[in-house]
Design a protein around this motif. Structure first.
Motif, PDB file in Angstrom:
ATOM      1  N   TYR A   1      -5.711   4.312   4.728  1.00 57.71           N
ATOM      2  CA  TYR A   1      -5.333   2.900   4.632  1.00 57.71           C
ATOM      3  C   TYR A   1      -6.294   2.040   5.453  1.00 57.71           C
ATOM      4  O   TYR A   1      -6.794   1.017   4.971  1.00 57.71           O
ATOM      5  CB  TYR A   1      -3.890   2.686   5.113  1.00 57.71           C
ATOM      6  CG  TYR A   1      -3.538   1.226   5.266  1.00 57.71           C
ATOM      7  CD1 TYR A   1      -3.338   0.429   4.139  1.00 57.71           C
ATOM      8  CD2 TYR A   1      -3.432   0.633   6.511  1.00 57.71           C
ATOM      9  CE1 TYR A   1      -3.038  -0.922   4.267  1.00 57.71           C
ATOM     10  CE2 TYR A   1      -3.129  -0.707   6.646  1.00 57.71           C
ATOM     11  CZ  TYR A   1      -2.926  -1.479   5.527  1.00 57.71           C
ATOM     12  OH  TYR A   1      -2.638  -2.812   5.660  1.00 57.71           O
TER      13      TYR A   1
ATOM     14  N   TYR B   1       0.835  -1.202   0.000  1.00 66.30           N
ATOM     15  CA  TYR B   1       0.000   0.000   0.000  1.00 66.30           C
ATOM     16  C   TYR B   1       0.873   1.258   0.000  1.00 66.30           C
ATOM     17  O   TYR B   1       0.587   2.221  -0.698  1.00 66.30           O
ATOM     18  CB  TYR B   1      -0.936  -0.001   1.204  1.00 66.30           C
ATOM     19  CG  TYR B   1      -1.935   1.127   1.174  1.00 66.30           C
ATOM     20  CD1 TYR B   1      -3.114   1.011   0.442  1.00 66.30           C
ATOM     21  CD2 TYR B   1      -1.702   2.313   1.845  1.00 66.30           C
ATOM     22  CE1 TYR B   1      -4.030   2.043   0.396  1.00 66.30           C
ATOM     23  CE2 TYR B   1      -2.608   3.349   1.807  1.00 66.30           C
ATOM     24  CZ  TYR B   1      -3.772   3.208   1.077  1.00 66.30           C
ATOM     25  OH  TYR B   1      -4.673   4.240   1.030  1.00 66.30           O
TER      26      TYR B   1
ATOM     27  N   SER C   1      -4.077  -0.369  -6.497  1.00 69.67           N
ATOM     28  CA  SER C   1      -4.592  -1.003  -5.274  1.00 69.67           C
ATOM     29  C   SER C   1      -5.347  -2.290  -5.573  1.00 69.67           C
ATOM     30  O   SER C   1      -5.181  -3.290  -4.879  1.00 69.67           O
ATOM     31  CB  SER C   1      -5.514  -0.044  -4.519  1.00 69.67           C
ATOM     32  OG  SER C   1      -4.782   0.997  -3.936  1.00 69.67           O
TER      33      SER C   1
END
Length: 141
Positions: free
Chosen positions: A130, A24, A68
């Protein structure tokens, strides 16, 4: 004392979480680079800085989404992302923008210089977004 299979499972879970966070972070860095490059290209002579910043941010969101779903949360997309996932991803980006603007504004009002204020905002926004994306947008439900 924790039984060996349980300890091993916890160890693997911890490693998986760290790897997801590392992926991430890398995806976020790529999106930030795309955002900044477009901002610089457009603000040179094509758009005023505010418009260039908006275009860069929106492009960064698209890059972040594309990376992502392929490299961070690929096991949670189940083939193809739903409309709700795309919408909640965009809303999480707006949440991050709001946290960034709010944090910078408050920190500057408190007397911090712009660079440290922005650094605090980046950490706060990154962490919150996140967690929202991991537990809401791409939850393993």
């Amino acid at each position: 004392m924790v039984a060996p299979p349980i300890a091993a499972a916890r160890s693997l879970t911890g490693m998986a979480v760290r790897l997801m966070l590392a992926r991430y972070l890398l995806v976020s860095l790529c999106a930030l680079c795309a955002d900044t490059l477009l901002f610089l290209a457009l603000s040179d002579r094509l758009l005023p800085p505010g418009g260039a910043a908006c275009a860069g941010y929106l492009f960064g969101i698209l890059v972040h989404w594309a990376l992502s779903v392929r490299f961070v949360f690929q096991d949670r997309v189940n083939g193809r992302a739903s409309h709700a996932q795309r919408l909640s991803f965009a809303l999480s980006a707006l949440l991050g923008l709001g946290v960034t603007v709010g944090t910078v504004s408050l920190a500057i009002q408190a007397g911090l210089p712009a660079a440290p204020a922005k650094a605090i905002a980046v950490i706060a926004s990154f962490t919150l977004v996140y967690l929202v994306r991991k537990h809401v947008v791409f939850s393993a439900s």
